[in-house]
Design an enzyme around this catalytic site. Structure first.
Site, PDB file in Angstrom:
ATOM      1  N   HIS A 138       0.833  -1.220   0.000  1.00  0.00           N
ATOM      2  CA  HIS A 138       0.000   0.000   0.000  1.00  0.00           C
ATOM      3  C   HIS A 138       0.859   1.259   0.000  1.00  0.00           C
ATOM      4  CE1 HIS A 138      -3.225  -2.812   1.219  1.00  0.00           C
ATOM      5  NE2 HIS A 138      -2.315  -3.286   2.030  1.00  0.00           N
ATOM      6  N   GLU A 184       9.795   7.518 -17.295  1.00  0.00           N
ATOM      7  CA  GLU A 184       8.423   7.982 -17.522  1.00  0.00           C
ATOM      8  C   GLU A 184       7.896   7.480 -18.864  1.00  0.00           C
ATOM      9  OE1 GLU A 184       8.237  12.250 -16.966  1.00  0.00           O
ATOM     10  OE2 GLU A 184       9.365  12.060 -15.113  1.00  0.00           O
ATOM     11  N   LYS A 221      -0.268  -4.755 -39.379  1.00  0.00           N
ATOM     12  CA  LYS A 221       1.177  -4.522 -39.457  1.00  0.00           C
ATOM     13  C   LYS A 221       1.665  -3.352 -38.628  1.00  0.00           C
ATOM     14  CE  LYS A 221       0.977  -6.505 -43.920  1.00  0.00           C
ATOM     15  NZ  LYS A 221      -0.480  -6.603 -43.665  1.00  0.00           N
TER      16      LYS A 221
HETATM   17  N1  ARG Z   1      -1.241  -5.382 -48.405  1.00  0.00           N
HETATM   18  C1  ARG Z   1      -2.088  -6.500 -48.184  1.00  0.00           C
HETATM   19  C2  ARG Z   1      -2.126  -6.843 -46.685  1.00  0.00           C
HETATM   20  O1  ARG Z   1      -1.246  -6.440 -46.024  1.00  0.00           O
HETATM   21  C3  ARG Z   1      -1.583  -7.696 -48.918  1.00  0.00           C
HETATM   22  C4  ARG Z   1      -2.645  -8.672 -49.266  1.00  0.00           C
HETATM   23  C5  ARG Z   1      -3.549  -8.083 -50.275  1.00  0.00           C
HETATM   24  N2  ARG Z   1      -4.502  -9.044 -50.678  1.00  0.00           N
HETATM   25  C6  ARG Z   1      -5.611  -8.700 -51.337  1.00  0.00           C
HETATM   26  N3  ARG Z   1      -6.427  -9.629 -51.632  1.00  0.00           N
HETATM   27  N4  ARG Z   1      -5.857  -7.469 -51.666  1.00  0.00           N
HETATM   28  O2  ARG Z   1      -3.026  -7.475 -46.199  1.00  0.00           O
END
Ligand code: ARG
Length: 468
Positions: free
Chosen positions: A156, A290, A325
């Site tokens: 605490h 931080e 991504k």
């Molecule tokens: N740039 C696309 C992705 O990252 C690649 C696959 C694209 N496929 C499609 N059927 N348009 O998902």
């Protein structure tokens, strides 16, 4: 020129469509994996008799040239390159000529991108593991050199019982060991090749997904083509692992911030790992700590963002999946930088062990020792707890030093006063996994053994070769 011009005749795509749907700006980072994927695919087509040996040779040579151009920075992306797959295929065709048109035989960008991102994630998790082990090594080194230094342990945020500094440092180390374990489990599950799943259903051509899986160093191939192209579990898992790792780094960051305040004064940052203020000349701030704390919010956001993207998707590939991504790349980058910066900070910080000891030597920190001493004399713990609590209250109310009251108490006395002496309390934590010198010596050994075996799991040298 798109990869799908045929269906669209001479009509051009709109600038808005391109700007909104392109992924090249971030998926260029997959180029090495895309090339590895294409190499395996080309060899597989050769084995299947779909390409002659000359054609295989020409395509592999073109792929190597693309790889070299990318490495040298001489590769030029064209305005029409929608994604990394398009860019590589376009350039291969420019280099190899007509045979370039055979590269995409039996393959879709759907299985291609899934393969690329698995290759990337597998490698990146290994790099994160290296960073974690680096920080754990710093914690271990600092723990070893901390010797008998001790500080208050808190519950605490109130002083509770003294603990060895080594014990405290290793507590962070063990959390990181579980992070490594999670990375290893995630890596094991993602070690599956989707190549050969095609757009969604496999192929009429005599492809051999097992062979290309082995060629790419995967443990095996997909079982279901629909699953293979639509599964991003592994990205979500990696993001969870990184979010929890980030949470652990955030906790460490928070303690560094606290410890380096004037109020605590337990830790002094090396100038190389501290920042100043543009207005307040006296300031020395723990910005690394931080930010390590702040980045956790972003990492948790990446995980919840991706899960939200995935939750409504029907089978199989949908363009939504392209959103996997940026969070993945960013999470890997942010975590890596946090690990590196915290490692440097922790390696160079100075611990003020006197400030720690004087905070821990408050007589009340040994209250539990008094109660346990009474238990050894045969008193029920609840009664001992009440007795000691009353003596502490009396000491605070009447402002009489605790040792005086303990010495005068009929159930306590001179022998018990010894427990209140500076540095005694921590030596009494003797149970396995406890905070005293005996169990901590044992813990230092077992922690080092875990580091060694974790390094081995990820194929890393241990101890790491000296940098530079
Ligand atoms: N740039 C696309 C992705 O990252 C690649 C696959 C694209 N496929 C499609 N059927 N348009 O998902």
């Amino acid at each position: 020129m798109t990869l799908w011009q045929g269906r669209f005749g001479n009509s051009n795509q709109s600038a808005e469509l391109f700007a909104f749907t392109e992924s090249l700006s971030f998926d260029k980072r997959l180029a090495p994996d895309d090339i590895a994927c294409s190499r395996a695919h080309v060899r597989g087509l050769g084995r299947a008799g779909l390409l002659s040996q000359d054609e295989v040779g020409a395509l592999l040579a073109a792929l190597s040239q693309v790889e070299q151009e990318l490495a040298e920075g001489s590769f030029t992306f064209q305005p029409g390159d929608e994604d990394v797959h398009t860019a590589v295929e376009r350039r291969v065709t420019e280099i190899a000529g007509e045979v370039g048109g055979r590269l995409h035989t039996g393959r879709s960008r759907n299985d291609q991108v899934a393969t690329d991102i698995r290759l990337f994630t597998k490698r990146a998790l290994g790099e994160v593991a290296r960073g974690i082990i680096g920080l754990q090594q710093v914690l271990l080194d600092r723990a070893e050199e901390a010797g008998d230094a001790y500080l208050p342990g808190y519950t605490h945020m109130q002083r509770a019982q003294p603990v060895l500094l080594a014990h405290h440092l290793l507590a962070h180390g063990w959390a990181l060991a579980r992070d490594i374990d999670r990375l290893a489990a995630t890596r094991r599950r993602l070690d599956v090749s989707p190549l050969g799943a095609g757009a969604l259903a496999g192929s009429s051509l005599p492809l051999d997904p097992d062979w290309v899986a082995r060629e790419l160093g995967f443990a095996g191939r997909f079982d279901n083509s629909l699953d293979a192209v639509s599964d991003r579990d592994f990205v979500a898992e990696a993001l969870f692992d990184l979010a929890l790792l980030g949470t652990h780094l955030s906790r460490l960051g928070e303690e560094i911030v606290l410890w380096s305040t004037e109020e605590f004064g337990f830790l002094h940052l090396d100038d190389a790992y501290a920042t100043g203020s543009s207005m307040l000349p006296q300031k020395k701030n723990a910005d690394i700590a931080e930010l390590a704390r702040g980045k956790a919010g972003r990492l948790i956001g990446h995980l919840t963002g991706l899960l939200t993207t995935l939750k409504g998707l029907p089978l199989a590939y949908n363009r939504d999946l392209q959103e996997d991504k940026e969070p993945l790349f960013d999470a890997m980058d942010q975590v890596q930088r946090s690990l590196d910066a915290l490692s440097g900070l922790m390696a160079t910080a100075t611990f003020d062990t006197e400030a720690m000891a004087s905070a821990a030597d408050a007589h009340t920190s040994a209250a539990t020792d008094l109660a346990e001493w009474l238990v050894r004399k045969g008193m029920p713990f609840r009664q001992a707890h009440g007795l000691v609590g009353a003596v502490v209250r009396d000491s605070l109310q009447r402002r009489v030093p605790l040792p005086e009251l303990v010495a005068a108490h009929p159930s306590l006395g001179a022998e018990a006063v010894h427990l209140l002496e500076a540095g005694v309390s921590v030596t009494r934590r003797t149970t396995p996994g406890g905070a005293g010198p005996g169990p901590v010596t044992e813990q230092l050994r077992s922690f080092a053994a875990v580091l060694r075996s974790d390094a081995e799991r990820f194929g890393l040298e241990y101890p790491a070769a000296a940098a530079g």
